[in-house]
Scaffold this motif. Structure first.
Motif, PDB file in Angstrom:
ATOM      1  N   ALA A 271       0.832  -1.205   0.000  1.00  0.00           N
ATOM      2  CA  ALA A 271       0.000   0.000   0.000  1.00  0.00           C
ATOM      3  C   ALA A 271       0.869   1.258   0.000  1.00  0.00           C
ATOM      4  O   ALA A 271       0.601   2.216  -0.738  1.00  0.00           O
ATOM      5  CB  ALA A 271      -0.926  -0.010   1.210  1.00  0.00           C
ATOM      6  N   ALA A 272       1.932   1.256   0.830  1.00  0.00           N
ATOM      7  CA  ALA A 272       2.834   2.417   0.883  1.00  0.00           C
ATOM      8  C   ALA A 272       3.580   2.578  -0.437  1.00  0.00           C
ATOM      9  O   ALA A 272       3.789   3.704  -0.917  1.00  0.00           O
ATOM     10  CB  ALA A 272       3.821   2.253   2.033  1.00  0.00           C
ATOM     11  N   HIS A 273       3.979   1.467  -1.028  1.00  0.00           N
ATOM     12  CA  HIS A 273       4.694   1.508  -2.307  1.00  0.00           C
ATOM     13  C   HIS A 273       3.799   2.061  -3.405  1.00  0.00           C
ATOM     14  O   HIS A 273       4.234   2.870  -4.244  1.00  0.00           O
ATOM     15  CB  HIS A 273       5.171   0.096  -2.653  1.00  0.00           C
TER      16      HIS A 273
ATOM     17  N   ARG B 209       1.235   4.096  -2.975  1.00  0.00           N
ATOM     18  CA  ARG B 209       1.008   5.531  -2.737  1.00  0.00           C
ATOM     19  C   ARG B 209       2.173   6.367  -3.241  1.00  0.00           C
ATOM     20  O   ARG B 209       1.989   7.528  -3.634  1.00  0.00           O
ATOM     21  CB  ARG B 209       0.786   5.790  -1.239  1.00  0.00           C
ATOM     22  N   SER B 210       3.367   5.800  -3.224  1.00  0.00           N
ATOM     23  CA  SER B 210       4.547   6.537  -3.703  1.00  0.00           C
ATOM     24  C   SER B 210       4.723   6.419  -5.209  1.00  0.00           C
ATOM     25  O   SER B 210       5.716   6.891  -5.754  1.00  0.00           O
ATOM     26  CB  SER B 210       5.813   6.015  -3.014  1.00  0.00           C
ATOM     27  N   ARG B 211       3.764   5.765  -5.864  1.00  0.00           N
ATOM     28  CA  ARG B 211       3.824   5.519  -7.310  1.00  0.00           C
ATOM     29  C   ARG B 211       5.065   4.710  -7.674  1.00  0.00           C
ATOM     30  O   ARG B 211       5.681   4.915  -8.731  1.00  0.00           O
ATOM     31  CB  ARG B 211       3.790   6.842  -8.081  1.00  0.00           C
ATOM     32  N   GLY B 212       5.421   3.818  -6.786  1.00  0.00           N
ATOM     33  CA  GLY B 212       6.519   2.900  -7.054  1.00  0.00           C
ATOM     34  C   GLY B 212       7.903   3.471  -6.854  1.00  0.00           C
ATOM     35  O   GLY B 212       8.893   2.851  -7.237  1.00  0.00           O
ATOM     36  N   THR B 213       8.003   4.655  -6.227  1.00  0.00           N
ATOM     37  CA  THR B 213       9.315   5.281  -6.072  1.00  0.00           C
ATOM     38  C   THR B 213       9.998   4.946  -4.747  1.00  0.00           C
ATOM     39  O   THR B 213      11.216   5.031  -4.640  1.00  0.00           O
ATOM     40  CB  THR B 213       9.205   6.812  -6.194  1.00  0.00           C
ATOM     41  N   TYR B 214       9.235   4.566  -3.730  1.00  0.00           N
ATOM     42  CA  TYR B 214       9.818   4.333  -2.410  1.00  0.00           C
ATOM     43  C   TYR B 214      10.546   2.994  -2.356  1.00  0.00           C
ATOM     44  O   TYR B 214      10.024   1.973  -2.791  1.00  0.00           O
ATOM     45  CB  TYR B 214       8.737   4.338  -1.329  1.00  0.00           C
ATOM     46  N   GLY B 215      11.754   3.024  -1.768  1.00  0.00           N
ATOM     47  CA  GLY B 215      12.478   1.813  -1.460  1.00  0.00           C
ATOM     48  C   GLY B 215      12.262   1.463   0.004  1.00  0.00           C
ATOM     49  O   GLY B 215      11.461   2.080   0.705  1.00  0.00           O
TER      50      GLY B 215
ATOM     51  N   PRO C 136      14.068   1.938   2.815  1.00  0.00           N
ATOM     52  CA  PRO C 136      14.265   2.956   3.857  1.00  0.00           C
ATOM     53  C   PRO C 136      13.077   3.911   3.998  1.00  0.00           C
ATOM     54  O   PRO C 136      12.645   4.211   5.119  1.00  0.00           O
ATOM     55  CB  PRO C 136      15.533   3.689   3.393  1.00  0.00           C
ATOM     56  N   ARG C 137      12.531   4.378   2.875  1.00  0.00           N
ATOM     57  CA  ARG C 137      11.441   5.345   2.951  1.00  0.00           C
ATOM     58  C   ARG C 137      10.136   4.677   3.373  1.00  0.00           C
ATOM     59  O   ARG C 137       9.323   5.286   4.068  1.00  0.00           O
ATOM     60  CB  ARG C 137      11.286   6.058   1.611  1.00  0.00           C
ATOM     61  N   ILE C 138       9.927   3.437   2.939  1.00  0.00           N
ATOM     62  CA  ILE C 138       8.733   2.725   3.391  1.00  0.00           C
ATOM     63  C   ILE C 138       8.823   2.444   4.879  1.00  0.00           C
ATOM     64  O   ILE C 138       7.839   2.560   5.612  1.00  0.00           O
ATOM     65  CB  ILE C 138       8.548   1.422   2.592  1.00  0.00           C
ATOM     66  N   ARG C 139      10.021   2.099   5.351  1.00  0.00           N
ATOM     67  CA  ARG C 139      10.211   1.871   6.788  1.00  0.00           C
ATOM     68  C   ARG C 139       9.879   3.129   7.569  1.00  0.00           C
ATOM     69  O   ARG C 139       9.212   3.084   8.614  1.00  0.00           O
ATOM     70  CB  ARG C 139      11.652   1.456   7.063  1.00  0.00           C
ATOM     71  N   ALA C 140      10.325   4.293   7.080  1.00  0.00           N
ATOM     72  CA  ALA C 140      10.051   5.557   7.760  1.00  0.00           C
ATOM     73  C   ALA C 140       8.554   5.860   7.770  1.00  0.00           C
ATOM     74  O   ALA C 140       8.009   6.332   8.778  1.00  0.00           O
ATOM     75  CB  ALA C 140      10.820   6.689   7.081  1.00  0.00           C
TER      76      ALA C 140
END
Length: 219
Positions: A59-61, A63-69, A71-75
């Motif tokens: 879900a987080a990925h 929302r980021s349009r596939g840009t989050y790796g 580290p950012r998903i963890r945050a």
């Protein structure tokens, strides 16, 4: 190697007992029955937690349009109160076929020519829509599209009244020929009466002598 399905298959065929199969494979009966219990209840607690966490990661990925790796998903998950290690999130992302993607670098398509004469703004920044004004005000721009073979550049001509693309052209370069061809295609498609106002930015392609010549020829 997972030997439990083999034990279950042999037991189902009546080829032996669970005790004998466990002895031959060198595992304890307790381990086998614990495995059966976990399977019947939907997996271990860790597996159920991983399943729920994977859903949050996806879900987080998205929302980021596939840009989050990882580290950012963890945050992001930590901000929601879900604290997990980066390695665990990276592992689950890999299992789910997800990976971060760096935003594509911005490419400049039109650069002003300081030596060129800047034409006046004949539409006075008026981009309002009026269906009765078709083929009176056109505007153009150049954008770019990433492909497996490099950048593809797209020049378009838009009718401000209808918001329709009335002409376009593509090329692997940013020479004046690209928007010039887009304008010629628009003229061929619409065949407007003389007097159409064409509006663009001050990029060197649009302020070039070649482009001005095509526009003047068409009136």
């Amino acid at each position: 190697m997972n030997v439990y399905p083999f034990i279950e298959a042999e037991n189902a065929r009546g080829h032996g007992t669970v005790t004998r199969a466990c002895q031959l494979l060198g595992i304890s009966r307790t381990a086998y029955y614990n495995h059966r219990t976990r399977t019947a209840t939907g997996g271990s607690t860790r597996q159920r937690t991983d399943t729920a966490l994977t859903e949050k990661i996806i879900a987080a990925h998205d929302r980021s349009r596939g840009t989050y790796g990882a580290p950012r998903i963890r945050a992001e998950l930590a901000a929601q109160g879900h604290r997990h290690s980066r390695k665990r999130i990276a592992r689950l992302m890999q299992q789910a076929g997800r990976a971060g993607r760096a935003p594509r670098r911005w490419r400049t398509t039109t650069v002003p020519d300081p030596a060129a004469t800047t034409p006046p703004d004949l539409i006075s920044r008026d981009f309002t829509t009026n269906a009765s004004d078709i083929n009176t005000r056109w505007c153009g721009d150049i954008t770019y599209i990433p492909t497996g073979e490099g950048w593809l550049y797209l020049a378009t001509v838009l009718d401000l009244a209808s918001r329709r693309v009335v002409g376009w052209a593509t090329a692997d370069h940013l020479h004046t020929d690209l928007p010039d061809q887009a304008l010629r295609n628009a003229l061929h498609q619409r065949r407007p009466q003389p007097g159409v106002i064409f509006h663009s930015d001050r990029g060197c392609q649009y302020t070039s002598q070649q482009y001005a010549h095509t526009a003047h020829q068409a009136g």
